[in-house]
Design a protein around this motif. Structure first.
Motif, short mmCIF file in Angstrom:
data_model
loop_
_atom_site.label_atom_id
_atom_site.label_comp_id
_atom_site.label_asym_id
_atom_site.label_seq_id
_atom_site.Cartn_x
_atom_site.Cartn_y
_atom_site.Cartn_z
N LEU A 88 -28.81 -5.61 -18.61
CA LEU A 88 -29.97 -4.96 -18.02
C LEU A 88 -29.93 -3.44 -18.22
O LEU A 88 -30.92 -2.83 -18.58
CB LEU A 88 -30.10 -5.31 -16.53
CG LEU A 88 -31.31 -4.68 -15.83
CD1 LEU A 88 -32.62 -5.10 -16.47
CD2 LEU A 88 -31.30 -5.02 -14.35
N GLU A 89 -28.79 -2.83 -18.00
CA GLU A 89 -28.70 -1.36 -18.14
C GLU A 89 -29.04 -0.91 -19.55
O GLU A 89 -29.74 0.08 -19.75
CB GLU A 89 -27.31 -0.87 -17.73
CG GLU A 89 -27.04 -0.95 -16.24
CD GLU A 89 -28.09 -0.22 -15.39
OE1 GLU A 89 -28.49 0.91 -15.73
OE2 GLU A 89 -28.52 -0.80 -14.38
N LYS A 90 -28.54 -1.61 -20.56
CA LYS A 90 -28.83 -1.24 -21.94
C LYS A 90 -30.31 -1.44 -22.26
O LYS A 90 -30.92 -0.62 -22.96
CB LYS A 90 -27.95 -2.04 -22.90
CG LYS A 90 -26.50 -1.61 -22.86
CD LYS A 90 -25.64 -2.47 -23.73
CE LYS A 90 -24.18 -2.06 -23.54
NZ LYS A 90 -23.27 -3.13 -23.84
N LEU A 91 -30.89 -2.53 -21.75
CA LEU A 91 -32.31 -2.76 -21.96
C LEU A 91 -33.15 -1.67 -21.29
O LEU A 91 -34.12 -1.17 -21.87
CB LEU A 91 -32.73 -4.14 -21.44
CG LEU A 91 -32.19 -5.32 -22.25
CD1 LEU A 91 -32.44 -6.63 -21.51
CD2 LEU A 91 -32.81 -5.35 -23.63
N LEU A 92 -32.76 -1.28 -20.08
CA LEU A 92 -33.49 -0.22 -19.38
C LEU A 92 -33.37 1.10 -20.13
O LEU A 92 -34.35 1.86 -20.23
CB LEU A 92 -33.00 -0.07 -17.94
CG LEU A 92 -33.40 -1.21 -17.00
CD1 LEU A 92 -32.69 -1.07 -15.66
CD2 LEU A 92 -34.90 -1.27 -16.82
N THR A 93 -32.20 1.40 -20.67
CA THR A 93 -32.03 2.61 -21.46
C THR A 93 -32.99 2.61 -22.65
O THR A 93 -33.65 3.61 -22.94
CB THR A 93 -30.57 2.74 -21.94
OG1 THR A 93 -29.73 2.84 -20.78
CG2 THR A 93 -30.37 3.95 -22.83
N PHE A 94 -33.09 1.48 -23.31
CA PHE A 94 -34.03 1.35 -24.43
C PHE A 94 -35.48 1.51 -23.95
O PHE A 94 -36.24 2.27 -24.52
CB PHE A 94 -33.83 0.00 -25.13
CG PHE A 94 -34.92 -0.32 -26.11
CD1 PHE A 94 -35.07 0.44 -27.27
CD2 PHE A 94 -35.79 -1.36 -25.88
CE1 PHE A 94 -36.08 0.16 -28.17
CE2 PHE A 94 -36.80 -1.65 -26.78
CZ PHE A 94 -36.95 -0.89 -27.93
N TYR A 95 -35.86 0.81 -22.89
CA TYR A 95 -37.24 0.87 -22.39
C TYR A 95 -37.61 2.30 -22.00
O TYR A 95 -38.76 2.70 -22.15
CB TYR A 95 -37.40 -0.05 -21.19
CG TYR A 95 -37.78 -1.48 -21.54
CD1 TYR A 95 -37.06 -2.21 -22.48
CD2 TYR A 95 -38.84 -2.10 -20.91
CE1 TYR A 95 -37.40 -3.51 -22.78
CE2 TYR A 95 -39.19 -3.40 -21.21
CZ TYR A 95 -38.47 -4.10 -22.15
OH TYR A 95 -38.81 -5.39 -22.46
N ARG A 96 -36.65 3.05 -21.51
CA ARG A 96 -36.94 4.43 -21.08
C ARG A 96 -37.27 5.35 -22.24
O ARG A 96 -37.75 6.46 -22.04
CB ARG A 96 -35.78 4.96 -20.25
CG ARG A 96 -35.72 4.32 -18.87
CD ARG A 96 -34.54 4.84 -18.06
NE ARG A 96 -34.54 4.27 -16.73
CZ ARG A 96 -33.54 3.55 -16.22
NH1 ARG A 96 -32.43 3.36 -16.92
NH2 ARG A 96 -33.63 3.07 -15.00
N THR A 97 -37.03 4.90 -23.47
CA THR A 97 -37.40 5.70 -24.64
C THR A 97 -38.86 5.46 -25.02
O THR A 97 -39.39 6.17 -25.88
CB THR A 97 -36.51 5.38 -25.86
OG1 THR A 97 -36.77 4.04 -26.30
CG2 THR A 97 -35.04 5.56 -25.53
N LEU A 98 -39.50 4.48 -24.43
CA LEU A 98 -40.87 4.12 -24.76
C LEU A 98 -41.86 4.82 -23.82
O LEU A 98 -41.50 5.19 -22.70
CB LEU A 98 -41.04 2.60 -24.65
CG LEU A 98 -40.09 1.77 -25.54
CD1 LEU A 98 -40.21 0.29 -25.23
CD2 LEU A 98 -40.36 2.05 -27.00
N PRO A 99 -43.10 4.99 -24.24
CA PRO A 99 -44.10 5.66 -23.40
C PRO A 99 -44.65 4.73 -22.31
O PRO A 99 -45.79 4.29 -22.35
CB PRO A 99 -45.18 6.08 -24.40
CG PRO A 99 -45.10 5.04 -25.48
CD PRO A 99 -43.64 4.67 -25.57
N LEU A 100 -43.82 4.45 -21.31
CA LEU A 100 -44.17 3.56 -20.21
C LEU A 100 -44.27 4.36 -18.91
O LEU A 100 -43.69 5.43 -18.78
CB LEU A 100 -43.11 2.46 -20.05
CG LEU A 100 -42.85 1.57 -21.25
CD1 LEU A 100 -41.64 0.67 -20.99
CD2 LEU A 100 -44.08 0.76 -21.59
N HIS A 101 -44.97 3.79 -17.93
CA HIS A 101 -45.06 4.39 -16.60
C HIS A 101 -44.16 3.70 -15.59
O HIS A 101 -43.75 4.29 -14.60
CB HIS A 101 -46.51 4.35 -16.09
CG HIS A 101 -47.45 5.15 -16.94
ND1 HIS A 101 -48.27 4.57 -17.88
CD2 HIS A 101 -47.67 6.48 -16.99
CE1 HIS A 101 -48.98 5.51 -18.47
NE2 HIS A 101 -48.63 6.68 -17.96
N VAL A 102 -43.88 2.41 -15.83
CA VAL A 102 -43.08 1.62 -14.89
C VAL A 102 -42.44 0.47 -15.65
O VAL A 102 -42.98 0.00 -16.66
CB VAL A 102 -43.95 1.09 -13.71
CG1 VAL A 102 -45.03 0.12 -14.19
CG2 VAL A 102 -43.10 0.46 -12.61
#
Length: 169
Positions: A88-102
């Motif tokens: 989960l932590e690695k996936l969240l790190t990746f997702y945080r590089t994307l233009p997302l709000h939540v």
């Protein structure tokens, strides 16, 4: 450079409790508000998830030994990886590089992020012992807690709460 912390909300519940239904409503709320949401679903039933199309080139790359394979087209992509490559932590790190709000996470009950507990049966109330519960979505009447409790069949109420939570997170 200012680092913006992207809010993460977990939707937890036991199998067949309605987590996916709740996720659907929260995603609709975000989309209708003009927000981009990313999702991560925990495949908690044992084994690796099934893949959509094992005959495509990206899956063939994976089957040929790639640890991770991505197919991209017009800015959209699908990723397939070997078991154990990401948590989960690695996936969240990746997702945080994307233009997302939540980021909405379905499952992972034992993680520490803000959570919404989906309670469908009396025995599911034990979920409220999990860490960092922010709200309860319930089909069980009269849950005694100081947390906000929303009726499972009233998605408008928890959608409103969710949008407010994003702004305050």
């Amino acid at each position: 450079m200012v680092m913006v912390v992207m809010p993460v909300l977990q939707v937890i519940g036991y199998q067949n409790s309605g987590k996916t239904t709740v996720m659907h409503h929260l995603l609709r709320a975000a989309s209708e508000a003009g927000l981009r949401a990313g999702t991560i679903k925990h495949h908690g039933h044992g084994g690796t998830p099934e893949y959509a199309n094992s005959s495509k080139d990206s899956s063939l790359h994976f089957q040929s030994g790639a640890a991770i394979s991505t197919v991209e087209g017009d800015g959209a992509f699908v990723v397939e990886s070997e078991s154990g490559l990401a948590d989960l932590e690695k996936l969240l790190t990746f997702y945080r590089t994307l233009p997302l709000h939540v980021i909405l996470v379905e499952g992972y009950k034992k993680e520490h992020y803000s959570k919404v507990a989906v309670v469908r049966r009396e025995e599911d109330i034990t979920l409220l012992e999990a860490s960092n519960i922010k709200a309860v979505i319930s089909a069980v009447p009269d849950i005694h807690t100081k947390l906000p409790v929303f009726k499972f069949n009233d998605p408008e109420s928890y959608k409103t709460w969710f949008l407010k939570w994003i702004k305050e997170a």
